[in-house]
Enzyme design. Structure first.
Site, PDB file in Angstrom:
ATOM      1  N   GLY A 122      14.236  -9.542   6.031  1.00 19.48           N
ATOM      2  CA  GLY A 122      12.960  -8.845   5.889  1.00 19.48           C
ATOM      3  C   GLY A 122      12.612  -7.995   7.100  1.00 19.48           C
ATOM      4  O   GLY A 122      11.510  -7.453   7.181  1.00 19.48           O
ATOM      5  N   ASP A 126      10.040   1.734   6.032  1.00 22.47           N
ATOM      6  CA  ASP A 126      11.089   1.143   6.864  1.00 22.47           C
ATOM      7  C   ASP A 126      11.861   2.203   7.640  1.00 22.47           C
ATOM      8  O   ASP A 126      12.135   2.059   8.824  1.00 22.47           O
ATOM      9  CB  ASP A 126      12.071   0.341   5.996  1.00 22.47           C
ATOM     10  N   THR A 163       0.829  -1.204   0.000  1.00 22.32           N
ATOM     11  CA  THR A 163       0.000   0.000   0.000  1.00 22.32           C
ATOM     12  C   THR A 163       0.864   1.255   0.000  1.00 22.32           C
ATOM     13  O   THR A 163       0.397   2.316  -0.397  1.00 22.32           O
ATOM     14  CB  THR A 163      -0.886   0.034   1.263  1.00 22.32           C
TER      15      THR A 163
HETATM   16  P1  ADP Z   1      17.305  -6.193   5.058  1.00 16.55           P
HETATM   17  O1  ADP Z   1      17.128  -4.717   5.061  1.00 16.55           O
HETATM   18  O2  ADP Z   1      16.083  -6.934   4.630  1.00 16.55           O
HETATM   19  O3  ADP Z   1      17.835  -6.727   6.352  1.00 16.55           O
HETATM   20  P2  ADP Z   1      19.224  -5.546   3.007  1.00 16.55           P
HETATM   21  O4  ADP Z   1      19.931  -6.382   2.010  1.00 16.55           O
HETATM   22  O5  ADP Z   1      18.360  -4.452   2.525  1.00 16.55           O
HETATM   23  O6  ADP Z   1      18.412  -6.546   3.965  1.00 16.55           O
HETATM   24  O7  ADP Z   1      20.299  -4.902   3.983  1.00 16.55           O
HETATM   25  C1  ADP Z   1      21.311  -5.683   4.574  1.00 16.55           C
HETATM   26  C2  ADP Z   1      22.637  -4.949   4.516  1.00 16.55           C
HETATM   27  O8  ADP Z   1      22.640  -3.873   5.497  1.00 16.55           O
HETATM   28  C3  ADP Z   1      23.796  -5.827   4.889  1.00 16.55           C
HETATM   29  O9  ADP Z   1      24.272  -6.532   3.767  1.00 16.55           O
HETATM   30  C4  ADP Z   1      24.811  -4.802   5.402  1.00 16.55           C
HETATM   31  O10 ADP Z   1      25.496  -4.184   4.324  1.00 16.55           O
HETATM   32  C5  ADP Z   1      23.944  -3.749   6.057  1.00 16.55           C
HETATM   33  N1  ADP Z   1      23.821  -3.993   7.517  1.00 16.55           N
HETATM   34  C6  ADP Z   1      22.721  -4.277   8.224  1.00 16.55           C
HETATM   35  N2  ADP Z   1      22.996  -4.475   9.536  1.00 16.55           N
HETATM   36  C7  ADP Z   1      24.325  -4.304   9.660  1.00 16.55           C
HETATM   37  C8  ADP Z   1      25.253  -4.395  10.767  1.00 16.55           C
HETATM   38  N3  ADP Z   1      24.849  -4.718  12.000  1.00 16.55           N
HETATM   39  N4  ADP Z   1      26.546  -4.123  10.518  1.00 16.55           N
HETATM   40  C9  ADP Z   1      26.977  -3.812   9.279  1.00 16.55           C
HETATM   41  N5  ADP Z   1      26.151  -3.741   8.210  1.00 16.55           N
HETATM   42  C10 ADP Z   1      24.857  -3.982   8.383  1.00 16.55           C
END
Ligand code: ADP
Ligand code: MG
Length: 379
Positions: A124, A172, A37
């Site tokens: 997710g 988000d 949505t």
């Molecule tokens: P989602 O948002 O669904 O968890 P995404 O692929 O959009 O998945 O985002 C994940 C990416 O965000 C990771 O590959 C990393 O680059 C970054 N990220 C998320 N949490 C961390 C963390 N704790 N430390 C470093 N990078 C992070």
């Protein structure tokens, strides 16, 4: 060990020899209802969860941002005067946030810090938005920028869309920036207005990850968006948010039947989301669960973004006596389901639903019993 200010300070001290000036956290999220949505200017009802990205930091005298990622065991830095795109990786989210803040005219300052988190990556729960909002909170703290959640969320979305290159809506970042403990937020994605809505007493929210991911997501997502635009055009409204079911039904003959079903999902989902928020204010988990189950059927049959595994998870969840309702959550085709359950039996629900799913689908799911947390903060 759960992350908190004390152990973030300790991690920072290991690297820098003393306490940080600031510790910031920004949470991940789960959407209770209101799926597909957001890009129709509609309503969503996510909550921030008790898993977050954390940064402990101190300002620097120069214009360098230097970060050590504990989870990747890796250091990276960049200059605020020359932000250039690099290989995909965690630092790009921080660079993108700095880029987007500077584009909006904010004057930033250098800082150094340590970064870690317990939002599972790519599950997710939006660890990327949590990282963006943690980075924004860090930059706001050192440069003395007032924290205006909707503004920071928009700039985070811009970082993710234009710097990282992921076509996400505003939800988000906004829930990560503006969440409220014990509440979900009813978000009007057009006005960017947020309205805290209490979780019914005695209920818990459980995220059930099917452990499936589909490559199809991007192309299907773009196709759905195009179909929604086509529906809005043929109904003569700016966005499907402005259409009613009655108006859609009057136009049924003039519309492609698939486009009609896509629009029926979005229009009915907006109505369900508004009702869900009213239901929460009345403290009625039974009706909220019923709306979640209806949302799942609409996503499965009209919007066609569910999968066999998501359907199986929702079915297993719904059979448990503690479950008020369950649905797929997120873009679909794989990823997570979300369930509203009686708190007392949440652990039993989690265990049994996971076991049943595993037995029937030959896959091990990940299950997270979540509490509704506050949005991004600096301490
Ligand atoms: P989602 O948002 O669904 O968890 P995404 O692929 O959009 O998945 O985002 C994940 C990416 O965000 C990771 O590959 C990393 O680059 C970054 N990220 C998320 N949490 C961390 C963390 N704790 N430390 C470093 N990078 C992070
Ligand atoms: Mg993400």
């Amino acid at each position: 060990m759960p992350l908190d200010q004390t152990n973030m300070s300790a991690r920072f001290a290991e690297c820098f020899g003393h306490s940080p000036d600031w510790t910031v956290r920004a949470p991940g999220r789960v959407n209770l209802i209101g799926e597909h949505t957001d890009y129709n200017d509609g309503f969503v009802l996510p909550m921030a969860i008790d898993r977050a990205v954390w940064i402990a930091l101190r300002p620097r005298d120069d214009r360098i941002v230097s970060v050590y990622s504990i989870d990747y065991n890796q250091a990276a830095e960049f200059s605020l005067d020359l932000i250039e795109r690099g290989q995909p990786g965690w630092i790009e989210y921080i660079k993108g946030m700095a880029w987007s803040l500077q584009q909006a005219g904010y004057i930033l300052k250098g800082w150094e810090g340590v970064l870690t988190g317990d939002v599972p990556l790519g599950a997710g729960l939006s660890s990327s938005a949590a990282l963006e909002m943690a980075a924004a909170r860090a930059m706001a703290a050192v440069a003395d920028i007032p924290w205006i959640p909707a503004e920071m969320a928009k700039l985070g979305q811009r970082a993710e869309n234009q710097w990282v290159g992921v076509n996400c809506g505003i939800m988000d970042q906004l829930i990560s920036a503006a969440g409220r403990a014990g509440h979900a937020l009813l978000i009007d994605c057009r006005a960017l207005h947020t309205d805290p809505t209490p979780l019914p007493e005695g209920t818990s929210v459980v995220v059930l990850d099917t452990s499936t991911r589909r490559g199809l997501v991007d192309s299907a997502y773009n196709e759905r968006r195009a179909q929604c635009e086509e529906a809005a055009r043929s109904l003569g409204v700016p966005a499907l948010r402005d259409a009613t079911i009655e108006r859609l039904e009057q136009s049924a003959d003039a519309m492609d039947p698939v486009v009609f079903r896509r629009a029926r999902h979005v229009i009915s989902e907006n109505a369900r989301t508004l009702r869900a928020a009213q239901t929460m204010r009345r403290g009625d988990p039974t009706e909220l669960g019923r709306l979640m189950a209806e949302s799942h059927r609409s996503l499965r049959d009209d919007y066609q973004v569910s999968s066999d595994e998501l359907d199986a998870m929702v079915e297993s969840a719904s059979e448990h006596g503690a479950c008020f309702g369950a649905r797929m959550t997120g873009a679909g085709f794989g990823g997570c389901a979300v369930a509203l359950v009686r708190s007392e039996e949440a652990d039993d629900f989690a265990r049994r639903t996971a076991a049943e799913y595993e037995q029937k689908n030959n896959r091990t799911p990940a299950v997270y019993v979540c509490k509704a947390a506050d949005g991004a903060e600096a301490m």
